[in-house]
Design a protein around this motif. Structure first.
Motif, PDB file in Angstrom:
ATOM      1  N   ILE A 105      39.179  36.981  36.851  1.00 20.38           N
ATOM      2  CA  ILE A 105      39.581  37.337  38.220  1.00 20.38           C
ATOM      3  C   ILE A 105      39.874  36.149  39.134  1.00 20.38           C
ATOM      4  O   ILE A 105      40.596  36.297  40.112  1.00 20.38           O
ATOM      5  N   PHE A 106      39.319  34.967  38.817  1.00 17.33           N
ATOM      6  CA  PHE A 106      39.590  33.822  39.690  1.00 17.33           C
ATOM      7  C   PHE A 106      40.825  33.030  39.237  1.00 17.33           C
ATOM      8  O   PHE A 106      41.177  32.021  39.849  1.00 17.33           O
ATOM      9  N   ASN A 107      41.469  33.489  38.155  1.00 19.16           N
ATOM     10  CA  ASN A 107      42.686  32.801  37.702  1.00 19.16           C
ATOM     11  C   ASN A 107      43.861  33.176  38.601  1.00 19.16           C
ATOM     12  O   ASN A 107      44.023  34.353  38.940  1.00 19.16           O
ATOM     13  N   PRO A 108      44.703  32.184  38.977  1.00 17.84           N
ATOM     14  CA  PRO A 108      45.859  32.527  39.799  1.00 17.84           C
ATOM     15  C   PRO A 108      46.772  33.510  39.063  1.00 17.84           C
ATOM     16  O   PRO A 108      46.962  33.389  37.858  1.00 17.84           O
ATOM     17  N   PHE A 109      47.296  34.450  39.803  1.00 15.88           N
ATOM     18  CA  PHE A 109      48.239  35.473  39.331  1.00 15.88           C
ATOM     19  C   PHE A 109      47.602  36.527  38.424  1.00 15.88           C
ATOM     20  O   PHE A 109      48.291  37.356  37.853  1.00 15.88           O
TER      21      PHE A 109
END
Ligand SMILES: Nc1ncnc2c1ncn2[C@@H]1O[C@H](COP(=O)(O)OP(=O)(O)O)[C@@H](O)[C@H]1O
Ligand SMILES: [Mg+2]
Length: 295
Positions: A244-248
């Motif tokens: 969930i904290f990964n961009p996109f």
């Protein structure tokens, strides 16, 4: 190297047979030769090590080149995004203001209630667009932190007000709790507002058909302020939780996947922490912990 050594030794042997030189001379020559061989072996090893180092440094240089290229690309993307964002945010602001005025007028007449609802949709859409533009802008441009002292509870109220339409639509009730008499922060107010909006919006979106969001403020050893957002939404599965904290990364049809990665970066830049706990089907809690930085 050992082949060369054998040739030389056999040459020495022949010389010894023909001219019968004294054994001291041969021993000196042999010692010199051994020293030379050892030196040559050392040099070979050094050369190999040097070659390894050069290969490593060439690889690093290529990596840095790529990073620089990426940074330049992001910088020009950032410039473009900043320009576009400015051009988009201005008319959005005008639309929101006009829609809000219209909504106020329509709300004062019972017969116009349905029209007031339509204008509420316009306002919600405009705010959503504005949030996307702000997130994109933050993603492409590293912003300096502009510190100021403010009341985080008041900022929470402002963030709630910014997405009020969506809160009402999803029938979400919000309760606030605090265990510090005076809760203050010294941080970048605009950036923290963005974090609050992203977290509250996610919570509300996780409760499409009513739910409860509890926001609590508490102090930890006078140095940290912890603000947690506990929802009763659909929760997050274990495999999704790691992404969930990964961009996109998004699980939504119309999500950008930028809200959490940006919020994480903002909190990290403030030397704080953003953590999450979730139980599928029960709800999710995001906790922001920030250094108070006062005095
Ligand atoms: N409160 C929450 N409850 C359930 N899932 C959440 C919550 N907050 C975030 N998520 C998950 O994390 C993903 C990434 O969130 P975010 O970065 O804000 O992007 P977006 O909201 O555009 O999808 C969401 O798509 C969703 O799957
Ligand atoms: Mg989001």
């Amino acid at each position: 190297m050992s082949a060369l050594k054998n040739v030389c030794i056999s040459k020495l042997d022949k010389k010894q047979l023909k001219n019968e030189p004294d054994s001291q001379y041969i021993s000196q020559l042999s010692n010199a030769f051994m020293a030379f061989t050892k030196g040559a072996e050392n040099m070979q090893q050094m050369y190999e090590k040097l070659q390894e180092r050069v290969d490593y440094l060439t690889g690093e240089l290529e990596k840095k080149d790529k990073e620089l290229e990426e940074a330049n690309r992001l910088a020009s993307l950032g410039e473009l995004a900043a320009g576009v964002a400015h051009e988009i945010r201005n008319p959005l602001c005008g639309i929101e203001l006009s829609a809000s005025l219209l909504q106020r007028q329509l709300n004062s007449f019972a017969k116009d209630k349905d029209k007031a609802e339509l204008t509420a949709n316009i306002i919600e859409g405009v705010r959503r667009l504005d949030n996307i533009v702000v997130n994109l802008l933050t993603f492409t441009r590293e912003k300096k932190i502009v510190y100021s002292v403010f009341d985080p509870e008041q900022l929470l109220d402002e963030a709630i007000a910014a997405i009020e339409v969506k809160i009402v639509k999803n029938k979400v009730t919000i309760n606030k709790k605090k265990d510090c008499a005076i809760c203050v922060l010294n941080a970048d107010k605009e950036q923290i507002r963005q974090v609050f909006i992203n977290l509250i919006l996610n919570a509300v979106e996780a409760m499409p058909d009513k739910g409860n969001l509890e926001i609590s403020l508490s102090k930890k050893n006078d140095r940290l302020l912890v603000i947690s957002f506990q929802d009763t939404g659909y929760g997050i599965t274990q495999d999704v939780l790691g992404k969930i904290f990964n961009p996109f990364f998004t699980t939504k049809d119309h999500g950008t996947g930028l809200g959490l990665s940006i919020s994480y970066r903002i909190i990290e830049n403030h030397k704080g922490k953003l953590s999450v706990k979730s139980v599928r089907g029960k709800g999710t809690t995001f906790s922001v912990s920030l250094p108070v930085n006062i005095g």
